[in-house]
Design an enzyme around this catalytic site. Structure first.
Site, PDB file in Angstrom:
ATOM      1  N   GLU A 176     -12.458  28.281  -8.255  1.00  0.00           N
ATOM      2  CA  GLU A 176     -13.479  27.042  -7.476  1.00  0.00           C
ATOM      3  C   GLU A 176     -13.374  25.653  -8.049  1.00  0.00           C
ATOM      4  OE1 GLU A 176     -14.130  29.686  -9.485  1.00  0.00           O
ATOM      5  OE2 GLU A 176     -16.272  29.648 -10.134  1.00  0.00           O
ATOM      6  N   CYS A 281      -2.345  28.658 -20.854  1.00  0.00           N
ATOM      7  CA  CYS A 281      -2.371  29.971 -21.699  1.00  0.00           C
ATOM      8  C   CYS A 281      -1.359  30.019 -22.620  1.00  0.00           C
ATOM      9  CB  CYS A 281      -2.345  30.805 -20.723  1.00  0.00           C
ATOM     10  SG  CYS A 281      -0.774  31.103 -19.888  1.00  0.00           S
ATOM     11  N   GLU A 381     -10.346  31.052 -28.649  1.00  0.00           N
ATOM     12  CA  GLU A 381      -9.487  30.215 -27.608  1.00  0.00           C
ATOM     13  C   GLU A 381     -10.067  29.048 -27.273  1.00  0.00           C
ATOM     14  OE1 GLU A 381      -8.811  31.747 -23.782  1.00  0.00           O
ATOM     15  OE2 GLU A 381      -6.618  30.713 -23.757  1.00  0.00           O
TER      16      GLU A 381
HETATM   17  P1  NAD Z   1     -11.906  32.258 -15.914  1.00  0.00           P
HETATM   18  O1  NAD Z   1     -11.963  33.680 -16.366  1.00  0.00           O
HETATM   19  O2  NAD Z   1     -13.069  31.638 -16.191  1.00  0.00           O
HETATM   20  O3  NAD Z   1     -11.637  32.338 -14.278  1.00  0.00           O
HETATM   21  C1  NAD Z   1     -10.628  33.014 -13.619  1.00  0.00           C
HETATM   22  C2  NAD Z   1     -10.985  33.435 -12.231  1.00  0.00           C
HETATM   23  O4  NAD Z   1     -12.052  34.385 -12.470  1.00  0.00           O
HETATM   24  C3  NAD Z   1     -11.324  32.259 -11.268  1.00  0.00           C
HETATM   25  O5  NAD Z   1     -10.989  32.665 -10.067  1.00  0.00           O
HETATM   26  C4  NAD Z   1     -12.983  32.437 -11.401  1.00  0.00           C
HETATM   27  O6  NAD Z   1     -13.475  32.149 -10.159  1.00  0.00           O
HETATM   28  C5  NAD Z   1     -13.359  34.050 -11.790  1.00  0.00           C
HETATM   29  N1  NAD Z   1     -14.490  34.271 -12.457  1.00  0.00           N
HETATM   30  C6  NAD Z   1     -14.959  33.677 -13.282  1.00  0.00           C
HETATM   31  N2  NAD Z   1     -16.193  34.270 -13.857  1.00  0.00           N
HETATM   32  C7  NAD Z   1     -16.091  35.367 -13.273  1.00  0.00           C
HETATM   33  C8  NAD Z   1     -17.130  36.450 -13.484  1.00  0.00           C
HETATM   34  N3  NAD Z   1     -18.002  36.411 -14.297  1.00  0.00           N
HETATM   35  N4  NAD Z   1     -16.704  37.474 -12.569  1.00  0.00           N
HETATM   36  C9  NAD Z   1     -15.937  37.506 -11.811  1.00  0.00           C
HETATM   37  N5  NAD Z   1     -14.984  36.472 -11.708  1.00  0.00           N
HETATM   38  C10 NAD Z   1     -15.030  35.433 -12.348  1.00  0.00           C
HETATM   39  O7  NAD Z   1     -10.620  31.519 -16.519  1.00  0.00           O
HETATM   40  P2  NAD Z   1     -10.376  29.714 -16.194  1.00  0.00           P
HETATM   41  O8  NAD Z   1     -11.318  29.077 -17.015  1.00  0.00           O
HETATM   42  O9  NAD Z   1     -10.442  29.555 -14.622  1.00  0.00           O
HETATM   43  O10 NAD Z   1      -8.906  29.787 -16.812  1.00  0.00           O
HETATM   44  C11 NAD Z   1      -8.802  29.544 -18.132  1.00  0.00           C
HETATM   45  C12 NAD Z   1      -8.320  30.678 -18.737  1.00  0.00           C
HETATM   46  O11 NAD Z   1      -7.438  31.682 -18.298  1.00  0.00           O
HETATM   47  C13 NAD Z   1      -8.027  30.782 -20.365  1.00  0.00           C
HETATM   48  O12 NAD Z   1      -8.605  31.670 -20.970  1.00  0.00           O
HETATM   49  C14 NAD Z   1      -6.603  30.901 -20.242  1.00  0.00           C
HETATM   50  O13 NAD Z   1      -6.214  31.695 -21.369  1.00  0.00           O
HETATM   51  C15 NAD Z   1      -6.320  31.913 -19.247  1.00  0.00           C
HETATM   52  N6  NAD Z   1      -5.222  32.011 -18.639  1.00  0.00           N
HETATM   53  C16 NAD Z   1      -4.394  33.057 -18.724  1.00  0.00           C
HETATM   54  C17 NAD Z   1      -2.769  33.008 -18.121  1.00  0.00           C
HETATM   55  C18 NAD Z   1      -2.153  34.176 -18.721  1.00  0.00           C
HETATM   56  O14 NAD Z   1      -0.905  34.370 -18.014  1.00  0.00           O
HETATM   57  N7  NAD Z   1      -2.377  35.095 -19.345  1.00  0.00           N
HETATM   58  C19 NAD Z   1      -2.514  31.955 -17.623  1.00  0.00           C
HETATM   59  C20 NAD Z   1      -3.551  31.049 -17.156  1.00  0.00           C
HETATM   60  C21 NAD Z   1      -4.526  31.031 -17.665  1.00  0.00           C
END
Ligand code: NAD
Length: 496
Positions: A176, A281, A381
């Protein structure tokens, strides 16, 4: 002011949502748009559209599906600069970096253009007398893709081309915080000839994610985000009987051996530590230096940091802002915490000059020395432009550090010694390994994924594992009518 809404059944959603979120331009700190946040009922509409489209889409020939993939690839390639501009406006990363992520996403579309080859099964003639056996792979049905803020185009593209080309229909739930790229791509898929309902986008937060995880018509979930949410998604999704791959967070180490080319290592540490403001990431956040070269390497890094231009991603700068004010403040809090824990703050990103609006979410590149494994700088992280140097006496100590870390996404070793590099690739417990390459993101025809707390589930993204994730295998044993037949036999079938 933009308004981003869902994309359902081949068009922008016409309803009026109850909840909306704000979208910021991180370089100005201003609200530039609103995004609808889906209720469970709105998610149901998207899933119904995907379910309705599935039976027709899976019957579409491989030739026709491939044509759609090629058309999408051409359209996206022609308009990638527009998509990059949307990403920079919502995420803050510099334009060249945004264009780079679109290009990496395009590579998966190119991989999926080979879907006829990727779905080929095996065939064995005469496994028993006049009996043939062969394997086929079939789509799952409706699959959900849930993506993070930091790669608004590339991460959805890790999954969409393969899932769609394999005959599935999709509901994408982007972050979002950076919602615009998803709708831009959905419109291009339609223009490429993808039938309505095959790709749907719902914007939203936890409410939308939970509904997708519980929905009985969603067969599989591909998630990318932070580790706590990845674990939650994996557990809730699998409990509901779904196939789930949930890619989580990371703490990536770059090991520098004393024989390394230190100029190459310094350049790599800068690029991998501060590219995209450390919001990758695969970013390097722990620089593990085997003594006695730490002083020399740090001097080279500091010299390079002084030359970096921080500012608005549209101004040709090297590094942009962080995604939100809350995230900027969280990352900045590690600077005081690091000093309190006893690390040496070598370069303080708060003192960096900025080429941009002072209301933007700025934090310049930061370097710590003397970091140890117990400090929050190392255990957490941080997901920002903060690079921590850990000094170790030997290769073994460096390896212990990497293997003792709960994350296992990416890592890199810098050395001129092929034997040491080969030993590292063999011994390290991490999913993606670079040798004199700091950000070893696999090409689309290999699979992307970490080990340990960086991935929950069995399948990595794209490549052969991606094709397997989005399909189910079936093995057929066939005998065509023949004048002779073996008669009744209640024994277990064996070959003869
Ligand atoms: P996030 O976990 O906050 O959000 C990811 C998704 O989950 C979003 O679509 C969000 O709306 C949803 N979400 C958030 N909180 C939620 C909840 N409580 N319940 C259900 N859904 C929820 O991650 P972010 O801040 O958007 O992205 C950064 C993170 O993603 C970092 O930890 C990064 O390392 C990781 N990442 C990992 C990879 C990989 O390939 N391993 C790639 C890109 C990013």
């Amino acid at each position: 002011m933009t308004h981003t809404t869902h994309w359902i059944d081949g068009r922008p959603w016409g309803g009026a949502g109850e909840r909306r979120g704000e979208v910021f331009d991180p370089a100005t700190g201003q609200v530039t748009g609103r995004v609808d946040l889906a209720s469970p009922a709105e998610v149901d509409e998207a899933v119904a559209a995907a379910a309705g489209a599935f039976h027709a889409w899976r019957e579409v020939s491989l030739t026709r599906r491939t044509q759609v993939m090629f058309a999408f690839r051409e359209l996206l390639n022609a308009r990638k600069k527009e998509l990059a501009a949307i990403i920079t406006a919502e995420h803050g990363k510099v334009l060249a970096d945004a264009l780079g992520e679109v290009t990496r996403g395009l590579e998966v579309a190119e991989f999926a253009c080979g879907i006829p080859h990727l779905l080929k099964g095996g065939f064995s003639e005469n496994v028993s007398t006049r009996v043939d056996s062969y394997s086929i792979r079939q789509p799952l049905g409706v699959v959900a893709v849930i993506s993070p803020f930091n790669f608004p185009a590339m991460v959805p593209m890790w999954f969409l081309p393969v899932a769609i080309a394999a005959g599935n229909t999709v509901v994408l739930k982007p972050s979002e915080k950076t919602p615009g790229a998803a709708d831009f791509m959905a419109a291009l898929w339609s223009e490429a000839g993808l039938p309505d309902g095959v790709l749907n986008v719902v914007h939203g937060d936890k409410a939308a994610v939970d509904r997708l995880l519980d929905h009985p018509d969603v067969e599989a979930v591909s998630f990318v985000g932070s580790t706590p949410i990845a674990k939650y998604v994996y557990e809730r999704g699998t409990r509901a009987g779904k196939r789930v791959q949930a890619l989580g967070g990371a703490k990536n180490h770059m090991v520098v051996l004393p024989d390394a080319d230190l100029d190459l290592a310094a350049d790599a540490a800068i690029n991998a530590g501060f590219g995209s403001a450390g919001e990758r990431c695969m970013a390097i956040s722990a620089l593990v230096v085997v003594e006695p070269v730490a002083d020399a390497l740090i001097a080279k890094i500091v010299e390079r940091m002084a030359r970096l231009r921080i500012g608005d991603g549209r101004h040709g700068c090297d590094m942009g802002p962080l995604v939100t004010l809350a995230h900027r403040d969280r990352v900045a809090s590690y600077l005081d915490a690091g000093v309190e824990a006893g690390a040496e703050l070598v370069v303080d990103g708060r003192k960096q000059g900025i080429d941009g609006d002072e209301r933007g979410f700025w934090l310049g590149p930061t370097l710590f020395d003397g970091v140890t494994a117990e400090m929050p700088l190392y255990t957490d992280e941080i997901f920002g432009p903060v690079l921590s140097v850990l000094r170790v006496p030997t290769y073994e100590a460096a390896l212990d550090l990497v293997n003792g870390n709960p994350y296992g996404n990416g890592t890199a070793i810098f050395t001129r010694d092929g034997g040491a590099a080969r030993r590292f690739q063999h011994e390290v417990e991490v999913g993606m390994v670079g040798i004199n390459v700091p950000v070893p993101v696999p090409m689309a025809y290999y699979s992307f994924g970490g080990w340990k707390q960086s991935l929950f589930g069995d399948s990595h993204a794209h490549g052969t594992e991606g094709v397997h994730f989005f399909t189910r295998g079936k093995v057929v044993t066939s005998r065509w009518p023949d004048p002779s037949h073996g008669g009744i036999n209640l024994g277990f079938p064996t070959q003869d």
